[in-house]
Design an enzyme around this catalytic site. Structure first.
Site, short mmCIF file in Angstrom:
data_model
loop_
_atom_site.label_atom_id
_atom_site.label_comp_id
_atom_site.label_asym_id
_atom_site.label_seq_id
_atom_site.Cartn_x
_atom_site.Cartn_y
_atom_site.Cartn_z
NE ARG A 102 -35.27 117.83 25.52
CZ ARG A 102 -34.60 117.21 26.50
NH1 ARG A 102 -33.92 117.92 27.37
NH2 ARG A 102 -34.60 115.91 26.60
N GLY B 64 -37.25 110.10 26.48
CA GLY B 64 -37.71 110.18 27.87
C GLY B 64 -38.11 108.85 28.47
CD GLU C 291 -32.36 110.00 23.08
OE1 GLU C 291 -32.89 108.91 22.77
OE2 GLU C 291 -32.94 110.87 23.72
#
Lengths: 169, 504
Positions: free
Chosen positions: B295, B167, B291
């Protein structure tokens, strides 16, 4: 004829209309045909200006003026009537557009750094300070060009929402 | 749906909680919402079958309290937990805790989450699976000196990244050796604050690249397919703002190669359920593994619209032990989908978070328009949570039509009371670079000038403000006259500003 000076998006717009002649208005001296209707009892207004349709959403911000949304954008608006303006002028104060502009904290947070000092000349959009809120560093920029009259906070200081941070001349 | 569970606890809030409740409903599953004290009136609370308070407003005291969430699941007899995205979605310990409580975690196994959550191990696993990775360190660097040595070897600019991160937190671009020391310290302390671990690794910073990610989904029988790519290059501070599917940069051959690499990366993690493999793609069409997100993604709807699949329903089905029932050849991409994230941020003011109460609201609709939203009139937008309010997603047969459809949809969207990113999106959609699809991850920050000059609607805003002010002044005068002279003399003005204004 009534006249209002409206401060919106960093400039002043003069609006005039004649209460006895609904449907006519002057925006910065240009005559327009205008029809304004409130939609039900909601703070939503449908405006037809020379046939062009606008939908506006209005919110009162106590002590600050009105917040008006149109076309996806939101404007903070302050309205001065002609008489108040005249009085202010006679009292030797300059009009709001050229007067002082307070920069307030838009949210509670921590002042990380201050990029300006009193006396500095700043350009519009120039960084004034960094305010950290919820772990994000947010840049506060000058709403317009001007001179820094006062800086009321320093690095490391916690501020509440609405706290006066910087005043521009 | 024959499942080992009949009731699902949704460990999230906002639009994604609403999205998951909808999928559960369609599968005939019961829904349990959780809410913080700030979210008592939220949409997901009102739409769920049951709702329980999980704590005070700060996420650490509510949505991040794994044990409290499991306890609510037990109390409400929910048998599965869907974590959504953010919060505990990529927390292996939480997934483990859910399993140990005898509940089904709607997501991958804790080991897969742990592997991909450790960016250093993930790089190694990807490389071992034959997936190209961005040049950089093989493990964490222990100090500035080691980082400097690596940076010297691979060449500046470099990227310092949190080993435990994601993030965009704990991440710094370093363009010159003299900036390394301070950047290292900042990134490390940020990583420590955000993830509890200050370890960093070094990667070459690739310039002029696109962010292309592949949706993958697997079941427990070893079936893994990819559902095509998403173009996510429109980013600000590493936060995505616009996503689309497919990407203008891929043709079928490249899609197949990248898709196979994505599936290989997923297999390397023994991946089950929905996940996303992120790549950087350079101008020479060379791609690098970045990456894997273990989810559901915020931008999953664009994939749903071009594949015709319901990803959340698929997540629930594979979590229930059903086979995927889908082979790679069955996946067909049709048309074009674009998503704009509508956040409570002021694009005219450095995307500053905008807090306040949402006023009158009208969400867009019409052919090909989908809105995933948590908005309602009266919603108090606070600083406690992510500023995402809603996502507008459009589908059309081709990209130009999808762009026009998005313009139309955003033009209809009315959100009173808070600043939103809608004006930014409207400007972006009109830019020639965007229309041609010629964007990379630096586009927004390096070549997109903030709006300046005169706002188009200042005149009409001023007109309404003046009319309202005048009506209010007359009303005040009328009220004053009424108190002085008695109600009889107040005349037409006593009818109030609303009626008068309507007449005007």
């Amino acid at each position: 004829m009534v006249k209002y000076a409206v401060h919106v998006a960093g400039r002043e717009v003069e609006v005039a209309f004649d209460p006895r002649r609904p449907g006519c208005a002057w925006i910065d001296g240009v005559a327009v045909a205008a029809d304004c209707q409130q939609v039900g009892s909601q703070p939503v207004f449908s405006l037809l200006v020379d046939g062009r349709a606008y939908e506006l959403v209005v919110q009162d911000v106590p002590g600050e003026g009105l917040r008006i949304g149109v076309g996806g954008a939101l404007y903070d608006v302050a309205v001065e009537d002609e008489r108040a303006r005249e009085l202010a002028r006679l009292a030797g104060r300059r009009g709001e557009a050229g007067g002082e502009t307070p920069v307030k904290a838009p949210m509670p947070g921590l002042v990380v750094s201050v990029a300006v000092s009193p006396g500095d000349e700043v350009a519009a959009h120039q960084r004034l300070l960094i305010l950290e809120a919820m772990k994000m560093e947010n840049e506060l920029r000058a709403p317009r060009a001007g001179r820094v009259r006062a800086v009321h906070v320093g690095p490391g200081e916690k501020v509440e929402q609405g706290r006066l941070l910087v005043v521009l001349d | 749906m024959k499942t080992p569970f009949k009731k699902v606890l949704i460990a999230n809030r906002g639009e994604i909680a609403v999205r998951i409740i909808r999928a559960c409903r369609q599968l005939g599953l019961g829904t349990v919402a959780v809410y913080s004290e700030a979210d008592r009136q939220a949409l997901h609370v009102r739409l769920a079958d049951e709702a329980f308070c999980v704590g005070p407003p700060p996420a650490r005291q509510s949505y991040l309290r794994g044990e409290a969430l499991v306890e609510i699941a037990r109390r409400s007899a929910a048998e599965a937990v869907h974590p959504g995205y953010g919060f505990l979605a990529e927390n292996a310990a939480f997934a483990q805790m859910v399993r140990e409580a005898g509940l089904v975690f709607v997501g991958p196994a804790p080991d897969s989450i742990a592997l991909m959550g450790d960016k250093v191990r993930a790089r190694r696993a990807a490389r071992a699976a034959g997936v190209p990775v961005v040049p950089g360190t093989d493990g964490e660097v222990s100090d500035v000196a080691e980082a400097a040595a690596v940076a010297g070897a691979i060449g500046y600019p470099i990227l310092l990244k949190a080993a435990a991160g994601g993030g965009g937190k704990g991440m710094r671009v370093v363009r010159a050796p003299e900036d390394l020391a301070s950047a290292f310290q900042l990134a490390s302390s940020e990583a420590h604050g955000a993830f509890g671990h200050g370890g960093l690794y070094v990667e070459r910073r690739l310039e002029g690249v696109r962010h292309i990610e592949f949706q993958v989904i697997g079941d427990r029988y070893g079936n893994v397919v990819h559902l095509g790519e998403r173009e996510c290059s429109i980013q600000r501070r590493l936060q995505k703002l616009v996503e689309e599917a497919p990407s203008t940069a891929l043709d079928d051959a490249l899609r197949e190669r990248m898709g196979q690499a994505a599936v290989a990366a997923a297999r390397a993690a023994q991946y089950e359920n929905a996940g996303t493999v992120e790549f950087l793609l350079d101008a020479d069409r060379t791609f690098y593994f970045l990456e894997m997100n273990t989810r559901l993604q915020v931008e999953h709807p664009v994939t749903e619209l071009v594949t015709g699949l319901d990803l959340v329903a698929m997540q629930l089905r594979v979590a229930a032990g059903e086979p995927l029932g889908l082979r790679q050849d069955d996946v067909r991409l049709r048309g074009w989908a674009i998503e704009c994230r509508i956040s409570a941020e002021d694009p005219a003011n450095s995307f500053l978070p905008s807090i306040g109460t949402v006023g009158p609201l009208r969400e867009p609709s019409g052919p090909g328009v989908r809105v995933d939203s948590a908005l309602y009139h009266g919603l108090a937008v606070s600083l406690y949570y992510d500023p995402l309010l809603a996502k507008v997603i459009v589908w059309a047969a081709d990209r130009p039509t999808a762009i026009r459809r998005m313009r139309q949809a955003l033009g209809e969207f009315r959100i009173g009371g808070v600043h939103t990113t809608i004006p930014f999106h409207l400007r972006l959609l009109d830019l020639p670079e965007f229309r041609m699809g010629a964007v990379d991850t630096a586009f927004l920050e390096e070549r997109f000038a903030p709006a300046d000059g005169e706002p188009r609607d200042a005149g009409v805003v001023a007109l309404l403000a003046a009319l309202l002010t005048d009506e209010r002044r007359q009303r005040r005068q009328a009220a004053l006259a009424a108190t002085v002279d008695g109600p009889a003399s107040s005349g037409w003005r006593a009818r109030g500003w609303r009626e008068t204004l309507r007449r005007w």
